[in-house]
Enzyme design. Structure first.
Site, mmCIF file in Angstrom:
data_model
loop_
_atom_site.group_PDB
_atom_site.id
_atom_site.type_symbol
_atom_site.label_atom_id
_atom_site.label_comp_id
_atom_site.label_asym_id
_atom_site.label_seq_id
_atom_site.Cartn_x
_atom_site.Cartn_y
_atom_site.Cartn_z
ATOM 1 N N ARG A 1 0.405 -71.608 13.759
ATOM 2 C CA ARG A 1 0.762 -72.041 12.411
ATOM 3 C C ARG A 1 -0.486 -72.548 11.705
ATOM 4 N NH1 ARG A 1 4.717 -69.643 12.574
ATOM 5 N NH2 ARG A 1 6.870 -70.342 12.471
ATOM 6 N N HIS B 1 -0.360 -62.855 8.669
ATOM 7 C CA HIS B 1 0.721 -63.358 9.540
ATOM 8 C C HIS B 1 1.474 -62.177 10.172
ATOM 9 C CE1 HIS B 1 3.706 -66.883 10.223
ATOM 10 N NE2 HIS B 1 3.798 -66.006 11.202
ATOM 11 N N GLU C 1 0.710 -69.796 2.982
ATOM 12 C CA GLU C 1 0.780 -68.324 2.903
ATOM 13 C C GLU C 1 1.603 -67.883 1.696
ATOM 14 O OE1 GLU C 1 2.298 -67.226 6.755
ATOM 15 O OE2 GLU C 1 0.632 -68.203 7.759
HETATM 16 C C1 8YV Z 1 7.278 -64.149 12.168
HETATM 17 C C2 8YV Z 1 6.704 -66.443 13.179
HETATM 18 O O1 8YV Z 1 6.300 -63.568 11.364
HETATM 19 O O2 8YV Z 1 7.777 -66.443 15.266
HETATM 20 C C3 8YV Z 1 7.413 -67.087 14.306
HETATM 21 O O3 8YV Z 1 7.626 -68.321 14.224
HETATM 22 O O4 8YV Z 1 6.210 -67.098 12.327
HETATM 23 C C4 8YV Z 1 6.550 -64.978 13.136
HETATM 24 O O5 8YV Z 1 6.724 -64.371 14.333
HETATM 25 C C5 8YV Z 1 8.344 -64.562 11.290
HETATM 26 O O6 8YV Z 1 9.236 -65.472 11.841
HETATM 27 C C6 8YV Z 1 9.073 -63.287 10.837
HETATM 28 O O7 8YV Z 1 10.247 -63.546 10.273
#
Ligand code: 8YV
Length: 317
Positions: free
Chosen positions: A235, A282, A264
């Site tokens: 993050r 991301h 982002e």
């Molecule tokens: C995804 C993420 O891009 O797993 C997570 O917490 O941030 C990422 O894998 C996101 O959740 C896609 O919806």
């Protein structure tokens, strides 16, 4: 009548969207220009929410969904959901643990190789015709080896462990920090982050951000040092981004590979001109394989909760 599901983020796998559409009335909030009016119109009928790890859901929105039975996070980070708030209301929150581990770890290694071996500037050098214009072997500076470098991992969960396994295959001594030492991890535990950074050539962030905001600051970057690289596949908010930009600009660290950012899709533009910084939008879990497995887990959570069962892996119920 099909149950209504509020979707806060797009899902990129057509088969998952088709299956969701067959079973549920999908309310795609992310497509609405007047989100407030949309919730006013449909909020009372919503029984499930699908959201992304980075997006989560606000407490305010949860309160506007009185029939809500489940929040399915299509990701592993639950830092953008107030788990206590959901727990108090008896709403299960699920995440897709295990579905994306390999791909996130793969991208971490990809970013390490890209920054150490300066793959992106090399790619640009060839594709822009500069190699032809300047065929001297010294036109590009020598890069740095990855194999054998000391890798420090922040967060030894599933992703941290998968990165450690890969780094070990490159002959890298691996150390890690986490809230506590783990008996089933063969790597060296270092209790404090500054010592971990000081003893690492490459510091990789794989930690949950729930309680770890801003842990990578100027002092940690200073400890990592002028030959050190920072890799972040977790993050953006783990890092004090202004400290990172300053550290890169002033040669306090050698480079960075970043898949995630504080705000982002806004990325500090100062990073764009830095050859030793590789950025991604991301994308660590953005493979067909991970996103399909994640979508299937989301579907299972919805089905279990709406059938009155406790969804497998619920974090709050
Ligand atoms: C995804 C993420 O891009 O797993 C997570 O917490 O941030 C990422 O894998 C996101 O959740 C896609 O919806």
């Amino acid at each position: 009548m099909k149950p209504s599901i509020l979707q806060l983020n797009p899902i990129l796998v057509p088969a998952i969207n088709d299956a969701l559409g067959e079973r549920y009335t999908m309310r795609r909030l992310f497509e609405q220009s007047d989100k407030d009016a949309y919730i006013r119109e449909h909020g009372e009928s919503i029984r499930g929410v699908i959201t992304g790890g980075h997006t989560g859901i606000s407490n305010d929105l949860i309160e506007r969904l009185p029939a809500l039975e489940v929040i399915a996070v299509n990701g592993v980070g639950t830092d953008a959901v107030d788990l206590n708030f959901a727990r108090e209301r008896g709403i299960p929150v699920t995440a897709t643990f295990g579905a994306l581990t390999e791909d996130v770890a793969d991208l971490a290694i990809g970013l390490i190789l890209a920054v150490c071996r300066e793959i992106c500037p090399g790619n640009e050098f060839v594709k822009t015709g500069n190699w032809q214009k300047n065929p001297h072997p010294g036109a590009l500076p020598l890069s740095r080896r990855f194999s054998g470098k000391r890798v420090g991992i922040v967060g030894m969960g599933k992703v941290g462990r998968a990165i450690a396994q890969r780094a070990a295959a490159f002959g890298c001594p691996v150390s890690y920090t986490d809230l506590k030492q783990m008996d089933d991890v063969p790597h060296r535990f270092v209790g404090d982050l500054l010592s971990l950074a000081r003893g690492a050539d490459i510091l990789v962030l794989a930690a949950a951000a729930d309680k770890a905001q801003g842990i990578i600051d100027a002092a940690v970057l200073d400890a990592l040092g002028k030959d050190g690289y920072l890799i972040n596949v977790a993050r953006g908010k783990l890092v004090v981004e202004s400290d990172l930009v300053a550290a890169l600009a002033h040669g306090v660290i050698a480079g960075a590979g970043l898949d995630v950012f504080v705000d982002e899709p806004n990325v500090p533009t100062a990073l764009f001109d830095m050859d030793r910084v590789v950025v991604q939008a991301h994308r660590a879990s953005a493979t067909v394989e991970s996103r399909t497995a994640m979508g299937e887990m989301v579907m299972a959570s919805l089905a279990q909760a709406l059938a009155g069962q406790r969804p497998e892996g619920s974090l709050t119920t």
